[in-house]
Design a protein around this motif. Structure first.
Motif, PDB file in Angstrom:
ATOM      1  N   GLY A   1       0.824  -1.410   0.251  1.00 25.86           N
ATOM      2  CA  GLY A   1      -0.386  -0.426  -0.245  1.00 25.86           C
ATOM      3  C   GLY A   1       0.662   1.193  -0.336  1.00 25.86           C
ATOM      4  O   GLY A   1       0.856   2.272  -0.494  1.00 25.86           O
ATOM      5  N   VAL A   2       2.007   1.581   1.561  1.00 25.51           N
ATOM      6  CA  VAL A   2       2.725   2.478   0.376  1.00 25.51           C
ATOM      7  C   VAL A   2       3.551   2.686  -0.466  1.00 25.51           C
ATOM      8  O   VAL A   2       3.323   3.879  -0.630  1.00 25.51           O
ATOM      9  N   GLN A   3       3.645   1.849  -1.042  1.00 24.88           N
ATOM     10  CA  GLN A   3       4.549   1.974  -2.590  1.00 24.88           C
ATOM     11  C   GLN A   3       3.327   2.331  -3.675  1.00 24.88           C
ATOM     12  O   GLN A   3       3.488   3.187  -4.280  1.00 24.88           O
ATOM     13  N   TYR A   4       1.940   2.125  -3.941  1.00 27.71           N
ATOM     14  CA  TYR A   4       0.766   2.424  -4.419  1.00 27.71           C
ATOM     15  C   TYR A   4       0.579   3.289  -4.433  1.00 27.71           C
ATOM     16  O   TYR A   4       0.298   4.458  -5.185  1.00 27.71           O
ATOM     17  N   LEU A   5       0.602   4.388  -2.781  1.00 29.60           N
ATOM     18  CA  LEU A   5       0.377   5.819  -2.828  1.00 29.60           C
ATOM     19  C   LEU A   5       2.064   6.644  -3.341  1.00 29.60           C
ATOM     20  O   LEU A   5       1.591   7.821  -3.863  1.00 29.60           O
ATOM     21  N   ALA A   6       2.859   5.689  -2.984  1.00 28.57           N
ATOM     22  CA  ALA A   6       4.195   6.922  -3.809  1.00 28.57           C
ATOM     23  C   ALA A   6       3.916   7.209  -4.929  1.00 28.57           C
ATOM     24  O   ALA A   6       4.669   7.525  -5.511  1.00 28.57           O
ATOM     25  N   GLU A   7       3.957   5.778  -5.433  1.00 27.25           N
ATOM     26  CA  GLU A   7       3.446   5.482  -6.926  1.00 27.25           C
ATOM     27  C   GLU A   7       2.601   6.885  -7.163  1.00 27.25           C
ATOM     28  O   GLU A   7       2.984   7.518  -8.344  1.00 27.25           O
ATOM     29  N   ARG A   8       1.435   7.132  -6.863  1.00 23.89           N
ATOM     30  CA  ARG A   8       0.174   8.327  -6.942  1.00 23.89           C
ATOM     31  C   ARG A   8       0.563   9.673  -6.657  1.00 23.89           C
ATOM     32  O   ARG A   8       0.663   9.983  -7.712  1.00 23.89           O
ATOM     33  N   PHE A   9       1.150   9.741  -5.593  1.00 20.30           N
ATOM     34  CA  PHE A   9       1.312  10.509  -5.472  1.00 20.30           C
ATOM     35  C   PHE A   9       2.705  11.339  -5.439  1.00 20.30           C
ATOM     36  O   PHE A   9       3.395  10.487  -4.906  1.00 20.30           O
ATOM     37  N   ASP A  10       2.351  12.760  -5.227  1.00 15.36           N
ATOM     38  CA  ASP A  10       3.605  13.414  -5.455  1.00 15.36           C
ATOM     39  C   ASP A  10       4.373  13.871  -4.673  1.00 15.36           C
ATOM     40  O   ASP A  10       4.421  15.211  -4.564  1.00 15.36           O
ATOM     41  N   LYS A  11       4.097  12.607  -3.588  1.00 16.38           N
ATOM     42  CA  LYS A  11       4.731  13.624  -1.929  1.00 16.38           C
ATOM     43  C   LYS A  11       5.055  12.481  -1.501  1.00 16.38           C
ATOM     44  O   LYS A  11       5.432  11.511  -1.605  1.00 16.38           O
ATOM     45  N   TRP A  12       5.342  13.057   0.038  1.00 19.95           N
ATOM     46  CA  TRP A  12       6.204  12.601   0.745  1.00 19.95           C
ATOM     47  C   TRP A  12       5.514  11.339   1.345  1.00 19.95           C
ATOM     48  O   TRP A  12       4.526  11.757   2.260  1.00 19.95           O
ATOM     49  N   VAL A  13       5.231  10.192   0.805  1.00 21.19           N
ATOM     50  CA  VAL A  13       4.731   8.848   1.546  1.00 21.19           C
ATOM     51  C   VAL A  13       4.985   7.845   2.904  1.00 21.19           C
ATOM     52  O   VAL A  13       6.914   7.702   1.839  1.00 21.19           O
ATOM     53  N   VAL A  14       5.103   8.287   4.008  1.00 25.98           N
ATOM     54  CA  VAL A  14       5.882   6.972   5.005  1.00 25.98           C
ATOM     55  C   VAL A  14       5.503   5.574   5.192  1.00 25.98           C
ATOM     56  O   VAL A  14       3.535   5.785   5.336  1.00 25.98           O
ATOM     57  N   PRO A  15       5.550   4.814   5.921  1.00 20.67           N
ATOM     58  CA  PRO A  15       4.732   3.753   6.636  1.00 20.67           C
ATOM     59  C   PRO A  15       4.541   4.331   7.640  1.00 20.67           C
ATOM     60  O   PRO A  15       5.458   4.308   9.370  1.00 20.67           O
ATOM     61  N   ALA A  16       3.464   3.238   8.384  1.00 16.63           N
ATOM     62  CA  ALA A  16       2.904   3.765   9.855  1.00 16.63           C
ATOM     63  C   ALA A  16       3.260   2.134  10.370  1.00 16.63           C
ATOM     64  O   ALA A  16       3.875   1.208  11.207  1.00 16.63           O
ATOM     65  N   LEU A  17       3.363   1.052   9.589  1.00 14.07           N
ATOM     66  CA  LEU A  17       3.724  -0.254  10.194  1.00 14.07           C
ATOM     67  C   LEU A  17       4.622  -0.426   9.046  1.00 14.07           C
ATOM     68  O   LEU A  17       5.828  -0.853   8.183  1.00 14.07           O
ATOM     69  N   ASP A  18       5.338  -2.393   9.893  1.00  7.19           N
ATOM     70  CA  ASP A  18       5.993  -2.851   9.771  1.00  7.19           C
ATOM     71  C   ASP A  18       5.420  -4.062   9.026  1.00  7.19           C
ATOM     72  O   ASP A  18       4.866  -5.178   9.648  1.00  7.19           O
ATOM     73  N   THR A  19       5.305  -3.694   8.150  1.00  9.91           N
ATOM     74  CA  THR A  19       4.619  -5.992   7.535  1.00  9.91           C
ATOM     75  C   THR A  19       5.903  -7.343   8.010  1.00  9.91           C
ATOM     76  O   THR A  19       7.020  -6.606   7.579  1.00  9.91           O
TER      77      THR A  19
END
Lengths: 309, 222
Positions: B97-115
């Motif tokens: 999910g983190v990567q899908y958001l980072a791909e979609r949005f030109d913004k600083w995207v960070v993970p809240a979870l450890d998978t």
């Protein structure tokens, strides 16, 4: 008859073999390794060189093997499956053969959790069973692990493996040993024997299936320095069985070290006299190599066979 | 399902310490089931972050939303309006999910979870790893117990010499997978199958073959 190694020659000719173990150092000097090799040279047929045992970084077993060979002892290079993939394993084995190593002992290896690099990654690309089989194929069919053929100079190792009669499930231990022999293990060294009754039960099952006729089993003997060492192995090491009676005997001894040596001698004598199907002993005097000559001499296993050629 | 656990709030806060407006995006998939990144957890995390920042004298504004799934472009595209004004996005999904958001949005995207792993729940609040995702299932050979991930050494011809009293050498809290396999095969009357030497595994089907991709042409559109 040509032999792959001196150890094979001794075992195949029906003589009772004596191997020992040298643990390479946690530094880059060969001084200690050579000192131990010189101490053991006349009393053993070959020595194992452990491969970063308990997952602690030590001098490579192959490099240490070169020093030991130089001191006149035939090395048994231990190779675990923990640290190398099949590319690195083969590369190291080609190098080992070129440096004069002729015996390889295949093991799983202790989990890295126990060592001094617990945050490292383990490999286990192949397991010990597969390593045995692939090494046998390398020698007999001149093939790399991938199946690609050697053009020339394939290594011809005498292949060993380990068996632990004290781990669980007990009934499957003989099956797994048989699998290793089927895979190509020509000699077997057992885990340290403290529970003789269990070892005898194991050997009974081995003999029933004739496995002792298809491989050479060397009984693992470890002299203990005192009751604390016994207690540690009893409670702190998975896959070990140490009877309370042994802990108590060492606890009650006036000179525990002496008692530890006496126990080892008694065990070897007992195995030679009473336990059929055992073709040698593997004396693992952990950080106590200097007692091996006395044990060998006092069990009537000295002198060791010498070959002119 | 994918099992993930929240990072420490301090760690997450540090990733967005210079942001004034942060979007926290939860996921209604696996991480909702394993109670780490669903709607409830997203709201709690947003509140915790606001309190922390207020106490620090550096208040932050939060936007919260829980996507149906963050691993699907359809639901990620629907977030365009939600994250529009945010300086940063905190994803409470798995690493996918983190990567899908980072791909979609030109913004600083960070993970809240450890998978952590793929597995299932044992009892409420306890999850266990069950599958190593090796890409070449061997469960039919091992009585339905995965040696690739449940054996600490991924041994295919086990058990190793460290198995005792049913436990793995690494911990008395870890079952020896090969003891379980042995017991299961014994109860099924299939112990003879364990005598076959399992050959080395072809790891190309696992991560060792490089990033994997699954294609089903029969369900592709257009």
């Amino acid at each position: 008859m040509s032999y792959l190694s001196k150890l094979q020659r001794i075992l195949d000719s029906g003589q009772f073999a004596v191997t020992a173990e040298i643990g390479p150092p946690k530094h880059a000097s060969a001084h200690g390794v050579r000192h131990h090799a010189e101490m053991l040279v006349n009393h053993v047929d070959a020595t194992n060189i452990t491969d970063c045992q308990t997952a602690i970084v030590r001098m490579s077993s192959i490099a240490a093997g070169v020093h030991i060979l130089d001191c006149g002892i035939e090395p048994i290079v231990q190779m675990t499956c923990r640290d190398r993939n099949r590319i690195a394993m083969q590369s190291d084995l080609l190098g080992a053969y070129s440096l004069g190593m002729r015996n390889v002992l295949c093991l799983s290896g202790d989990h890295q959790k126990f060592g001094n690099h617990p945050s490292s990654k383990n490999v286990y690309d192949v397991d010990s069973m597969q390593l045995i089989q692939l090494l046998a194929r390398m020698r007999d069919e001149k093939k790399f692990f991938s199946g690609e053929e050697f053009k020339d100079h394939e290594p011809k190792f005498y292949i060993g493996a380990v068996a632990n009669p004290f781990a669980d499930p007990f009934e499957f231990r003989v099956d797994r040993l048989e699998k290793k022999v089927e895979a190509g293990a020509q000699f077997i060294q057992t885990q340290c024997i403290f529970d003789m009754e269990r070892f005898e039960r194991f050997m009974e099952m081995v003999r029933e299936r004739g496995i002792d006729q298809r491989t050479h089993i060397l009984a693992g003997i470890t002299p203990l320095k005192g009751w604390r060492a016994a207690k540690y192995l009893q409670t702190g090491v998975s896959g070990m069985l140490v009877p309370d009676s042994l802990v108590e005997r060492l606890k009650g001894a006036q000179d525990p070290k002496r008692e530890g040596i006496e126990v080892a001698i008694e065990q070897i004598n007992y195995i030679r006299e009473k336990v059929k199907g055992v073709h040698g002993v593997h004396v693992m005097a952990i950080a106590w190599e200097e007692v091996v000559p006395e044990i060998v001499e006092r069990t009537g296993l000295f002198p060791r066979p010498k070959f002119e050629d | 399902m994918i099992i993930a656990q929240q990072k420490q709030i301090k760690e997450i806060a540090a990733m967005v310490s210079d942001c004034k407006k942060v979007a926290l995006i939860g996921c209604a998939g696996c991480v909702t089931v394993c109670l780490s990144g669903g709607e409830k957890e997203t709201e709690i995390m947003a509140a915790a972050l606001r309190i922390m920042r207020k106490l620090e004298g550096n208040p932050v504004e939060t936007i919260t939303f829980t996507a149906t799934r963050q691993c699907d472009p359809e639901y990620v595209e629907a977030l365009d309006g939600v994250v529009k004004d945010a300086d940063a996005i905190i994803s409470l999904a798995c690493g996918v999910g983190v990567q899908y958001l980072a791909e979609r949005f030109d913004k600083w995207v960070v993970p809240a979870l450890d998978t952590n792993f793929i597995g299932g729940s044992k009892v409420h609040g306890v999850w266990e790893e069950k599958c190593g995702m090796c890409g070449d299932c061997v469960l039919h050979k091992t009585g339905g117990i995965c040696p690739i991930i449940r054996c600490s050494k991924s041994i295919l011809n086990g058990p190793c010499g460290g198995s005792q009293y049913g436990k793995c050498e690494i911990s008395k809290d870890v079952d020896c997978a090969w003891q379980l396999i042995y017991d299961r095969m014994k109860s099924l009357g299939k112990l003879d199958k364990l005598m076959a030497i399992q050959p080395p595994k072809d790891w190309t089907k696992s991560r060792d073959g490089g990033p994997r991709r699954a294609v089903r042409e029969d369900v592709m559109i257009g």
